[in-house]
Enzyme design. Structure first.
Site, mmCIF file in Angstrom:
data_model
loop_
_atom_site.group_PDB
_atom_site.id
_atom_site.type_symbol
_atom_site.label_atom_id
_atom_site.label_comp_id
_atom_site.label_asym_id
_atom_site.label_seq_id
_atom_site.Cartn_x
_atom_site.Cartn_y
_atom_site.Cartn_z
ATOM 1 N N CYS A 103 -13.400 6.272 10.705
ATOM 2 C CA CYS A 103 -12.051 7.623 9.696
ATOM 3 C C CYS A 103 -12.908 8.372 8.106
ATOM 4 O O CYS A 103 -12.874 9.372 8.271
ATOM 5 C CB CYS A 103 -10.642 7.034 8.822
ATOM 6 S SG CYS A 103 -9.948 6.362 10.675
ATOM 7 N N HIS B 132 -8.091 12.863 4.463
ATOM 8 C CA HIS B 132 -7.612 12.519 5.920
ATOM 9 C C HIS B 132 -6.543 12.187 6.584
ATOM 10 O O HIS B 132 -5.980 11.957 5.646
ATOM 11 C CB HIS B 132 -8.787 10.071 5.993
ATOM 12 C CG HIS B 132 -8.155 10.290 7.579
ATOM 13 N ND1 HIS B 132 -8.377 10.640 8.328
ATOM 14 C CD2 HIS B 132 -7.694 8.805 7.450
ATOM 15 C CE1 HIS B 132 -8.364 10.062 9.627
ATOM 16 N NE2 HIS B 132 -7.689 8.518 8.402
ATOM 17 N N ASN C 267 -3.526 10.823 13.992
ATOM 18 C CA ASN C 267 -4.927 10.406 13.148
ATOM 19 C C ASN C 267 -6.205 10.818 14.293
ATOM 20 O O ASN C 267 -5.857 10.080 14.563
ATOM 21 C CB ASN C 267 -5.105 8.995 12.598
ATOM 22 C CG ASN C 267 -5.924 8.202 11.763
ATOM 23 O OD1 ASN C 267 -7.378 8.519 11.850
ATOM 24 N ND2 ASN C 267 -5.914 7.074 11.427
HETATM 25 N N1 ACO Z 1 8.030 1.375 16.759
HETATM 26 C C1 ACO Z 1 9.334 0.663 16.254
HETATM 27 N N2 ACO Z 1 9.148 0.206 16.021
HETATM 28 C C2 ACO Z 1 7.402 -0.962 15.563
HETATM 29 C C3 ACO Z 1 6.700 -0.143 16.141
HETATM 30 C C4 ACO Z 1 6.750 1.322 16.617
HETATM 31 N N3 ACO Z 1 5.846 2.566 16.760
HETATM 32 N N4 ACO Z 1 5.829 -0.094 15.326
HETATM 33 C C5 ACO Z 1 5.680 -1.466 14.542
HETATM 34 N N5 ACO Z 1 7.071 -1.538 14.497
HETATM 35 C C6 ACO Z 1 7.850 -2.675 13.827
HETATM 36 C C7 ACO Z 1 7.020 -3.930 13.800
HETATM 37 O O1 ACO Z 1 6.933 -4.192 14.948
HETATM 38 C C8 ACO Z 1 8.010 -4.451 12.848
HETATM 39 O O2 ACO Z 1 9.161 -5.186 13.335
HETATM 40 P P1 ACO Z 1 9.478 -6.476 12.639
HETATM 41 O O3 ACO Z 1 9.827 -6.318 11.531
HETATM 42 O O4 ACO Z 1 11.081 -6.712 13.644
HETATM 43 O O5 ACO Z 1 8.219 -7.544 12.997
HETATM 44 C C9 ACO Z 1 7.923 -3.139 11.958
HETATM 45 O O6 ACO Z 1 8.429 -2.395 12.621
HETATM 46 C C10 ACO Z 1 7.715 -3.202 9.961
HETATM 47 O O7 ACO Z 1 6.043 -3.002 11.048
HETATM 48 P P2 ACO Z 1 5.047 -2.803 9.751
HETATM 49 O O8 ACO Z 1 3.955 -2.866 10.439
HETATM 50 O O9 ACO Z 1 5.448 -4.112 8.734
HETATM 51 O O10 ACO Z 1 5.396 -1.249 9.551
HETATM 52 P P3 ACO Z 1 5.247 -0.459 7.842
HETATM 53 O O11 ACO Z 1 6.119 0.297 7.707
HETATM 54 O O12 ACO Z 1 3.524 -1.173 7.235
HETATM 55 O O13 ACO Z 1 3.969 0.834 8.721
HETATM 56 C C11 ACO Z 1 2.261 1.583 9.582
HETATM 57 C C12 ACO Z 1 3.014 0.312 9.910
HETATM 58 C C13 ACO Z 1 2.358 2.939 10.414
HETATM 59 C C14 ACO Z 1 1.060 1.223 10.906
HETATM 60 C C15 ACO Z 1 1.400 1.613 8.359
HETATM 61 O O14 ACO Z 1 1.306 0.154 8.357
HETATM 62 C C16 ACO Z 1 0.432 2.191 8.123
HETATM 63 O O15 ACO Z 1 0.789 3.822 8.639
HETATM 64 N N6 ACO Z 1 -0.604 2.069 7.997
HETATM 65 C C17 ACO Z 1 -2.261 2.280 7.941
HETATM 66 C C18 ACO Z 1 -2.941 2.617 9.168
HETATM 67 C C19 ACO Z 1 -4.123 3.487 8.731
HETATM 68 O O16 ACO Z 1 -3.587 4.429 8.323
HETATM 69 N N7 ACO Z 1 -4.954 2.944 9.734
HETATM 70 C C20 ACO Z 1 -5.753 3.742 9.878
HETATM 71 C C21 ACO Z 1 -6.376 3.842 8.460
HETATM 72 S S1 ACO Z 1 -7.359 4.022 8.521
HETATM 73 C C22 ACO Z 1 -7.624 5.138 10.234
HETATM 74 O O17 ACO Z 1 -8.240 5.532 10.300
HETATM 75 C C23 ACO Z 1 -8.991 4.325 11.342
#
Ligand code: ACO
Length: 318
Positions: free
Chosen positions: A112, A245, A275
């Protein structure tokens, strides 16, 4: 001597996948995706469209906007994590499409942060006199490396392309660039397979420990904002536009808060684009230039964070 942005362009494939559409693919909801990421829809390449196809459209769009002759380009740097082939580089494939011959053309892979890395290199070529007019591209077909059964990643990533043309100029342009990497975090955001077959587990797809990536991204982007302002002896209030980003609206909001920047001065496209990795910053930049928000003379802070981990920023007088 500075490198100035003389043209920008972008391209998004026609096919749109909404959060509602995703509800029928994995166990998710529009509400969850919107609240946790800010994404409402994303664009996906057609089956016969490659990363180079998307890039070509973005580049032609940039050439048209400033009436620039492709033959005057003397450097091509292409940031992508989803190249058309292992080799030749996608930069060389694009060079051939543009009927440009002889100038250096190469790919940069910093996920990214790829576009910021490419900008950093192009700026140094121009500042040292090694290039006069550079084409810098960020383009991806991430949909090809998504596990469409993994709800934690398939709702995030998307396809698109953005491009800028930089020119040597005595007027201020790119003021500074800052790039970093720390490979000790490589397992938090990675792919499970390689073309050499070493350690391959099934078909290549993105794997991510989202929560840990999130925390590290917020802290790191906060730090790079400080580093960039300090290097230029500038205050937070000197920045007219943050062009971040587009990974997650909550990460973008945290960086804006750190800069004490009203959200109206932040270019946000994540709701429409998802993204798009290396394409995300040039896509957002082109969007805000074309809709008239970003104007000549304004100061822009571009930043990104991604797999590697890699991170970086560019401070630009547009
Ligand atoms: N729909 C519904 N529920 C979901 C989904 C979905 N699409 N995805 C995950 N969940 C669930 C999980 O299973 C978990 O359930 P549980 O509590 O029963 O175990 C719950 O939601 C919470 O999951 P988390 O991973 O803790 O959720 P979080 O609030 O952290 O959000 C997310 C997840 C959106 C991926 C977040 O962590 C994020 O954005 N992280 C950064 C990712 C990122 O930006 N990556 C790219 C940066 S670098 C690049 O661009 C390559």
């Amino acid at each position: 001597m500075y490198s100035r942005i003389v043209a920008t362009g972008s391209y998004l494939p026609d096919k749109i996948l909404t959060n509602k559409d995703l509800e029928s693919i994995v166990d998710t909801t529009d509400q969850w995706i919107t609240e946790r990421t800010g994404i409402k829809q994303r664009h996906l390449a057609a089956d016969n469209q490659s990363t180079c196809d998307l890039a070509e459209q973005a580049v032609r769009n940039a050439f048209e906007s400033a009436d620039i002759d492709p033959q005057s380009i003397d450097l091509i740097i292409f940031a992508t994590t989803t190249p058309d082939r292992v080799f030749p580089s996608t930069a060389c494939l694009l060079q051939q499409r543009l009927d440009i011959h002889g100038c250096p053309a190469f790919d940069i892979q910093a996920v990214c942060t790829g576009f910021i890395y490419a900008l950093d290199i192009a700026d140094k070529y121009i500042k040292t006199g090694a290039a006069k007019r550079a084409l810098v591209i960020g383009a991806e077909t991430l949909s090809r490396i998504i596990d469409w059964s993994d709800r934690s990643t398939c709702v995030l990533f998307a396809d698109g392309a953005g491009a800028v043309i930089l020119e040597a100029n005595e007027e201020q342009g790119i003021l500074s660039t800052h790039i970093h990497a720390d490979g000790s975090f490589s397992d938090l955001l990675t792919t499970n397979a390689s073309i050499t077959g070493v350690n391959n587990i099934g078909k290549v797809h993105i794997g991510m420990k989202g929560n840990e990536v999130f925390k590290k991204a917020v802290n790191t982007l906060g730090a790079i904002v400080d580093e960039t302002l300090e290097a230029n002896n500038m205050q937070k209030s000197d920045i007219d536009w943050l062009v971040p980003h587009q990974a997650n609206i909550r990460i973008i909001n945290a960086t804006a808060k750190k800069l004490k920047m009203p959200i109206e001065q932040v270019v946000i496209t994540v709701q429409n684009h998802g993204n798009t990795s290396a394409a995300s910053v040039p896509l957002a930049l082109d969007t805000a230039i074309r809709d008239g928000r970003i104007k000549r003379g304004e100061t822009l802070l571009l930043e990104a964070f991604g797999g590697g981990f890699t991170w970086g920023s560019a401070l630009i007088k547009y």
